[in-house]
Write a protein that holds these residues in place. Structure first.
Motif, PDB file in Angstrom:
ATOM      1  N   ASP A 110       0.829  -1.199   0.000  1.00 47.50           N
ATOM      2  CA  ASP A 110       0.000   0.000   0.000  1.00 47.50           C
ATOM      3  C   ASP A 110       0.867   1.254   0.000  1.00 47.50           C
ATOM      4  N   VAL A 111       1.948   1.194   0.790  1.00 45.53           N
ATOM      5  CA  VAL A 111       2.855   2.339   0.853  1.00 45.53           C
ATOM      6  C   VAL A 111       3.533   2.545  -0.503  1.00 45.53           C
ATOM      7  N   GLY A 114       1.438   4.339  -2.747  1.00 42.34           N
ATOM      8  CA  GLY A 114       1.299   5.768  -2.484  1.00 42.34           C
ATOM      9  C   GLY A 114       2.494   6.595  -2.942  1.00 42.34           C
ATOM     10  N   ILE A 115       3.604   5.942  -3.247  1.00 44.08           N
ATOM     11  CA  ILE A 115       4.791   6.700  -3.674  1.00 44.08           C
ATOM     12  C   ILE A 115       4.527   7.323  -5.041  1.00 44.08           C
ATOM     13  N   PRO A 116       4.771   8.633  -5.165  1.00 43.91           N
ATOM     14  CA  PRO A 116       4.402   9.311  -6.408  1.00 43.91           C
ATOM     15  C   PRO A 116       5.227   8.827  -7.591  1.00 43.91           C
ATOM     16  N   VAL A 119       8.835   9.950  -8.261  1.00 44.25           N
ATOM     17  CA  VAL A 119       9.913   9.270  -7.532  1.00 44.25           C
ATOM     18  C   VAL A 119      10.285   7.970  -8.255  1.00 44.25           C
TER      19      VAL A 119
ATOM     20  N   PHE B 273       9.993  11.498  -0.970  1.00 43.96           N
ATOM     21  CA  PHE B 273       9.883  10.088  -0.615  1.00 43.96           C
ATOM     22  C   PHE B 273       9.709   9.917   0.891  1.00 43.96           C
ATOM     23  N   ILE B 276       6.285  11.324   2.154  1.00 42.54           N
ATOM     24  CA  ILE B 276       5.157  10.513   1.706  1.00 42.54           C
ATOM     25  C   ILE B 276       5.170   9.135   2.361  1.00 42.54           C
ATOM     26  N   LEU B 277       6.362   8.589   2.545  1.00 37.78           N
ATOM     27  CA  LEU B 277       6.490   7.300   3.223  1.00 37.78           C
ATOM     28  C   LEU B 277       5.884   7.381   4.626  1.00 37.78           C
ATOM     29  N   ASN B 280       2.081   7.866   4.530  1.00 38.81           N
ATOM     30  CA  ASN B 280       1.391   6.659   4.100  1.00 38.81           C
ATOM     31  C   ASN B 280       1.363   5.609   5.188  1.00 38.81           C
TER      32      ASN B 280
END
Lengths: 282, 296
Positions: A110-111, A114-116, A119, B273, B276-277, B280
């Protein structure tokens, strides 16, 4: 009492208005794209590559970008499937699917989801330099594969969980190994795999940031993995900023094509997914 | 016997696949950190994050304008989207007749399928002229329309489906008894929402918001197309901004001849990163806990 009734109706109106704005924004976007794109749609647009350079040439269409997008999204989805199916099976069949490790893995995916994409694009570029690949179809496919793996894994994972436990138990009790049991389950979830493919393809075909540095751009249709490839979203992005009206028109038409493709994919997949998903990932 | 061996081999193979794809999280983090090391050796974290001096040719890399640009668009997006999405979710789950609900939910799904670049095109064609000709003239003397406000509005629409679908799901899991008890005591529907549902759904709403923030943070193309991309700290919603992802997307591959520039862009990616990490992980943990609480 009157005050409470008033408050109730006031917020009710507010809620309806909010809903109209949220649902209406969809029509506003699709409407704008259709309104601007329709006048520029013609056969040349989908059957010809741009004449005289994509940024200045006034002739031709965006066939290069359409084919490029199909290659990138298709390639990434196939590669992604090859990686994700074993992962989803492992989490559910070999790890029991319910323990803390499995939960941890799900959160990790899931994480990753979520990483754009920018990246992933930057990281993909880093890997490409490391491997000595230049901006090409191959590079684009690799970067987009990273992007779709979490989508595929989580969708397949949800689908596998909908298979009744009795089916697995029956296979096991007949003396099947876990791998043989997995084959039985895989056959059960074929339509679910198709949903996952559609979701991943839809995400892959629309993403810009991941292909921006990795796929390059070209006026021609790539004939090998090492040639740069144009993609529809990039074609939109680049051509929109052109000062020439015809080129801008190509951007609008490309936007229209992309929107239609993505809408069809979304509709298909949500019809299919309705039968499977309990909690989709967002 | 052969079958068992086959099972063993496949099992190990799949374990490798699983570990490899999960370790992507680590690999990305390490890769980006490794690439930004040259910059980190030269300038400290403090200077990088708080300095506004962006002069790559002189080796000055201050990320403050970009961080502020990102914060501005994200804040505007959340301020617009959150109330609208909460009201929509309440309407969908509590008020809407089943027939309308069945029409509404697919539209929210469709919205989530639209690619970012299309949102960007829409922003350029619709939001920019709207701000330039109809909104900005009331507040400031001149604006091109390319502003953090435009970025915020486009982002807000992009995160609508995310917030609505999570909040709706959370709301639907709240036991009917709770609602009925409140209604039976004579509370109006709105009072029930305000005093019972909102309280009960709070963790879910927070998780959805955190997820939405992290989505907004990383969104690149749509924002880049409407934000103006001017290296300066925005002071009003009509000022142009330059968010971090736009910085990476605009300059990568072109400016790499300037020393340290690549490292600086990788540092920007690393910043994104890390943030957002964290966001999330926080929101996913909340959601998993919610789910588990319900199944027990």
């Amino acid at each position: 009492m009157i005050r409470r009734k008033l408050e109730e109706s006031f917020f009710r109106v507010l809620m309806v208005l909010a809903t109209i704005i949220v649902a209406g924004s969809f029509f506003l976007i699709v409407g704008t794209i259709f309104y601007k794109g329709m006048p520029f749609m013609n056969w040349d647009m989908v059957t010809k590559i741009p004449g005289g350079g994509f940024y200045i040439g006034k002739e031709g269409g965006v066939l290069n970008a359409i084919i490029g997008s199909l290659y990138v999204a298709g390639g990434a989805t196939v590669l992604g499937l090859i990686i994700s199916i074993p992962v989803a099976i492992y989490i559910n069949m070999y790890m029991n699917g319910k323990n803390y490790v499995a939960t941890g893995l799900r959160i990790a995916f899931d994480v990753l989801f979520g990483i754009p994409s920018i990246v992933y694009g930057a990281f993909g570029f880093f890997i490409m330099i490391y491997l000595g690949i230049r901006a090409s179809l191959l590079g684009g496919i690799l970067a987009v594969t990273l992007l779709v793996i979490p989508i595929l894994v989580r969708t397949l994972d949800e689908v596998i969980q909908t298979v009744p436990k009795e089916l697995r138990d029956a296979a096991l009790s007949l003396g099947a190994t876990r791998w043989e049991m997995s084959k039985v389950v895989l056959r059960q979830i074929l339509p679910g795999i198709f949903t996952a493919i559609l979701l991943s393809f839809g995400r892959a075909i629309g993403d810009v940031a991941s292909v921006l540095f990795t796929a390059g751009f070209s006026d021609n249709i790539p004939t090998s993995l090492h040639q740069p490839a144009a993609t529809l979203p990039l074609a939109i992005f680049f051509q929109l900023s052109s000062p020439i009206e015809e080129v801008q028109g190509r951007a609008y038409a490309s936007a229209l094509i992309l929107t239609i493709v993505v809408l069809i994919i979304t509709i298909f997949s949500s019809v299919l997914a309705k039968r499977f998903s309990k909690n989709k990932i967002q | 016997m052969f079958r068992l061996l086959k099972d063993k081999i496949y099992s190990k193979l799949m374990l490798v696949f699983t570990l490899a794809s999960v370790s992507l999280v680590l690999l990305i983090g390490i890769g980006l950190y490794y690439k930004s090391l040259p910059l980190l050796h030269k300038l400290s974290w403090g200077t990088l994050l708080t300095s506004s001096e962006w002069r790559p040719l002189k080796g000055l890399f201050g990320f403050f304008p970009f961080i502020m640009g990102t914060l501005w668009v994200t804040a505007i997006a959340i301020i617009i989207a959150l109330p609208l999405c909460l009201l929509t979710s309440f309407y969908i789950t509590e008020y809407a007749p089943a027939r309308i609900r069945k029409i509404l939910i697919p539209f929210v799904n469709l919205l989530s399928g639209i690619p970012p670049v299309i949102f960007g095109v829409w922003g350029v064609l619709f939001i920019i002229p709207l701000i330039q000709n109809h909104i900005a003239p009331h507040f400031v003397e001149f604006s091109t329309g390319y502003s953090v406000l435009a970025g915020g509005v486009v982002l807000a629409v992009m995160i609508f489906p995310l917030i609505v679908s999570i909040v709706c799901e959370v709301l639907m899991t709240i036991p009917h008894e709770l609602k009925n008890a409140s209604l039976a005591l004579g509370a109006t529907k709105w009072e029930t929402i305000k005093k019972v549902l909102l309280r009960k759904a709070k963790p879910g709403i927070i998780a959805a918001t955190v997820l939405a923030i992290s989505r907004a943070f990383g969104e690149t193309i749509a924002v880049l197309m409407v934000c103006g991309n001017n290296v300066a700290v925005p002071h009003s919603v009509f000022d142009p901004g330059y968010p971090l992802p736009a910085l990476i997307a605009n300059n990568y591959g072109e400016m790499l001849s300037i020393p340290m520039y690549e490292s600086a862009l990788m540092f920007a990616a690393l910043l994104l990163f890390i943030i957002i990490l964290l966001f999330n992980i926080i929101s996913r943990l909340i959601l998993v806990r919610l789910e588990r609480g319900l199944s027990e």
